[in-house]
Scaffold this motif. Structure first.
Motif, PDB file in Angstrom:
ATOM      1  N   VAL A   1     -56.167 -29.188  61.804  1.00  0.00           N
ATOM      2  CA  VAL A   1     -56.200 -29.127  63.492  1.00  0.00           C
ATOM      3  C   VAL A   1     -57.602 -29.500  63.737  1.00  0.00           C
ATOM      4  O   VAL A   1     -58.146 -30.249  64.619  1.00  0.00           O
ATOM      5  CB  VAL A   1     -55.521 -27.674  64.093  1.00  0.00           C
TER       6      VAL A   1
ATOM      7  N   MET B   1     -59.391 -32.309  65.751  1.00  0.00           N
ATOM      8  CA  MET B   1     -60.402 -32.235  67.056  1.00  0.00           C
ATOM      9  C   MET B   1     -61.588 -33.158  66.912  1.00  0.00           C
ATOM     10  O   MET B   1     -61.929 -33.654  67.644  1.00  0.00           O
ATOM     11  CB  MET B   1     -60.700 -30.650  67.240  1.00  0.00           C
TER      12      MET B   1
ATOM     13  N   ALA C   1     -54.346 -30.427  67.949  1.00  0.00           N
ATOM     14  CA  ALA C   1     -55.647 -30.931  68.255  1.00  0.00           C
ATOM     15  C   ALA C   1     -55.723 -31.143  69.805  1.00  0.00           C
ATOM     16  O   ALA C   1     -56.894 -30.987  70.481  1.00  0.00           O
ATOM     17  CB  ALA C   1     -55.936 -31.809  67.217  1.00  0.00           C
TER      18      ALA C   1
END
Lengths: 309, 309, 309
Positions: free
Chosen positions: C290, C294, C61
């Motif tokens: 991920v 993020m 990320a």
């Protein structure tokens, strides 16, 4: 034409033509060739056994190719919670990792994984148990090609602890396949009988040295010796019996080179000053290792259509 | 003019002019100066002893300079297979690493390596045994320069476990050389006699505090004390006898500052609230550490003609 | 409007609206959204407990967001010299690190740090002792939203070792808050009484399976069981009593999905082939992880005015 390779696991599955292509590509990288990734690409290196040179060499190859690395430390990972290698690799794949480079104590760790239809990422073998160390074999072959420009008609002597060396078996097999005459030296109880299929056991280093273009000395892996061998191993006696000494070096043919997969036990298998002498290709081997690994990885990326033309 | 330095190992080899240039460059980086590498440049940090701040500070300095890092973990590297530091460094060099930053328990680890004509890469000492910690010394000096704009005429007191401190010796020597009057405090049995050549042993912290512009407290490194000292060490008594307390802080001159190489044993050598008080430069020291290290590395790169003008 | 969040520590402090915004942003990243940092930004991930998936997912990320990482290995850091987590974080802050992602065995490790006016960098909780694992909760919620497009009216069953699961509590609380009906299964002595405030203890997996849209199986954390439970634990019996088997899977409603925070003990809490079956969202959960992370990080960066519009 054989199918394009998606993994680099067992060098015996790569044809002579494919090996030659890897060497040519490695030499091109050495002379400055560059490639470009179509998209950001992520890799993870998982070394379940100690390594400096192979691990750092793969890192360098990856970074030079513009690959981004996800850091995994097997000693603090979920492997500690009992997760299988297969599930760890599937996890990394789910996270977006496109390639794993694995060194693992299990011989043939990759065999079940190759057959698993849920694994799509690229796998590279950085050493499997008593099996192979195929990227080392490629860099050795590349170093020999750099030196002589060909393989046919050369003679190579591989001397030392043959039974504990991942390098001896795969180097011997591939050299033999490429047309090199392979001789083996070292104590007979360290000689695996199946080596007869790709080379000849000579034993005495003194008989081998004058015949070869390449003398490849192996590390005595004292941590892998049997209890009895480890207890009775005498480095000075070994050096006298099987070490590559300055006296023996004088009996080499003109143009012959000294190789060793390193780390070297200086003063055991090789007399220390020879490591950096003019006949030694030990540090050039490491230097070539980066380019050989760039060639391996770039070939997998190309076969997966991940490189710009 | 002295030869351009290729390594940063022993700060006593750097002239006053060279030190001033490093400080000036460090301050320029602090104010936003940027440099550009001619080619991709790779470094490896090898910490054979624990560190958070020095290791992360070097990483930050390297990344800010655009240097790419090859990760090496000494605890899982070939060092475990008995490889020498020299051969590990030559391996990294062969792989294309241009600089190694090394912390190693052996005092003067770099001395044989400096003389080895086969080592070409840049070496930076991040701490050697009972020797130096020269990048810490530079950041300390830079912090003092930031504060006072000069060195001559200042008085610094260095108090605590002088015998186990890499910082005390190299800071004391360099401060003395730059014109600072250096006083030492702490138990007499922790005072190394050779410190007399660059400072004066006073002992009592109460006698030192009112005289100094800089009071530099050292960490009691309980893990390095002799068995007897470790067994009998009483943190409360030490704090009473030699700790920098709020009461003692009142006797400082106006404008005097508190320094410490960290990590601080809060409540032992310094009363905890003082660590983040207005007189403390402990966190600014760490902040300056990044810029001091950028200056060190950029100077080596410039001397090796690796920076664009 | 509530204050913009500067940290991601306790998911119970995030309102339904804020959670929905995170999900929407996570889904946008999954469909290719990109953001740009105003300035180079540095983060450090500190995992004081083992992790593969969370650690590598955060790395991915961060790298996808263009964040640069400073590598910290808690097992070789100054933490070993007795430095507090607070001082380690302040050190990283002084060095220029803008965010720390921390997994720590101390429940609520972040509580004193949140209140410390000398800590300015962003903190993300990657798991605290017996407390929460809020980024896992967000990815679980995002996976459910991906599947069903809404939360209200759904029923989720969470089955297994509830008492040692950071995930069970925070997932249960948040699912309940978002309108999901939550049922708990597993041995009664592994059921924490306070779970009654956000769900219903059913116990029998056979009673739960036919009622749910989501069956979430938990890992039996044998390393965290009491001595007595660990000694008497029989994986085969557990699988028979509480495992998600192929036979039980047949009683799921149409469209129901299987989840698990992983790593899975294959053959214990889930029959192995189900892990990769069409009803399983176990690897999609990791994939979503991920993008969820993020979203978390990008939200903190935006709230700190560190992203370009």
């Amino acid at each position: 034409m054989s199918e394009l390779k998606k993994h680099f696991l067992n060098i015996n599955k790569w044809s002579n033509r494919e090996i030659h292509n890897l060497i040519t590509l490695g030499e091109a990288f050495k002379h400055g060739k560059q490639v470009q990734l179509k998209h950001p690409f992520y890799a993870a290196n998982m070394f379940f056994e100690n390594s400096t040179r192979t691990h750092s060499s793969f890192q360098m190859a990856e970074k030079r190719l513009g690959i981004k690395l996800i850091g995994i430390n097997p000693s603090t990972s979920s492997v500690k919670k009992g997760e299988s290698l297969s599930d760890t690799i599937k996890t990394l794949q789910a996270i977006g990792v496109g390639m794993v480079v694995v060194r693992h104590p299990k011989t043939g760790w990759y065999e079940p994984l190759e057959k698993d239809s849920n694994i799509h990422l690229a796998m590279v073998n950085a050493g499997d148990g008593h099996g192979q160390h195929p990227s080392q074999t490629l860099l050795d072959i590349m170093t020999i090609h750099d030196e002589f420009g060909h393989f046919k008609g050369l003679t190579a002597g591989i001397v030392g602890d043959l039974s504990h060396s991942r390098v001896a078996r795969s180097d011997g097999q591939l050299l033999n396949r490429l047309g090199v005459h392979v001789l083996f030296g070292g104590p007979r109880n360290w000689y695996p009988k199946d080596f007869d299929t790709f080379g000849t056991y000579v034993g005495s280093i003194d008989k081998i040295v004058p015949k070869v273009n390449i003398i490849m000395m192996l590390r005595v892996q004292r941590e892998r010796l049997s209890k009895h061998d480890a207890a009775t191993f005498d480095p000075k006696q070994y050096h006298k019996d099987y070490g590559f000494t300055e006296k023996r070096a004088k009996h080499l043919k003109k143009g012959a080179i000294l190789m060793h997969p390193a780390p070297v036990n200086r003063g055991v298998e090789i007399s220390s000053p020879l490591v950096e002498s003019s006949i030694s290709r030990i540090f050039p081997q490491m230097h070539n290792g980066v380019f050989a690994r760039m060639a391996i990885i770039a070939t997998l990326l190309k076969n997966r259509n991940l490189l710009l033309d």
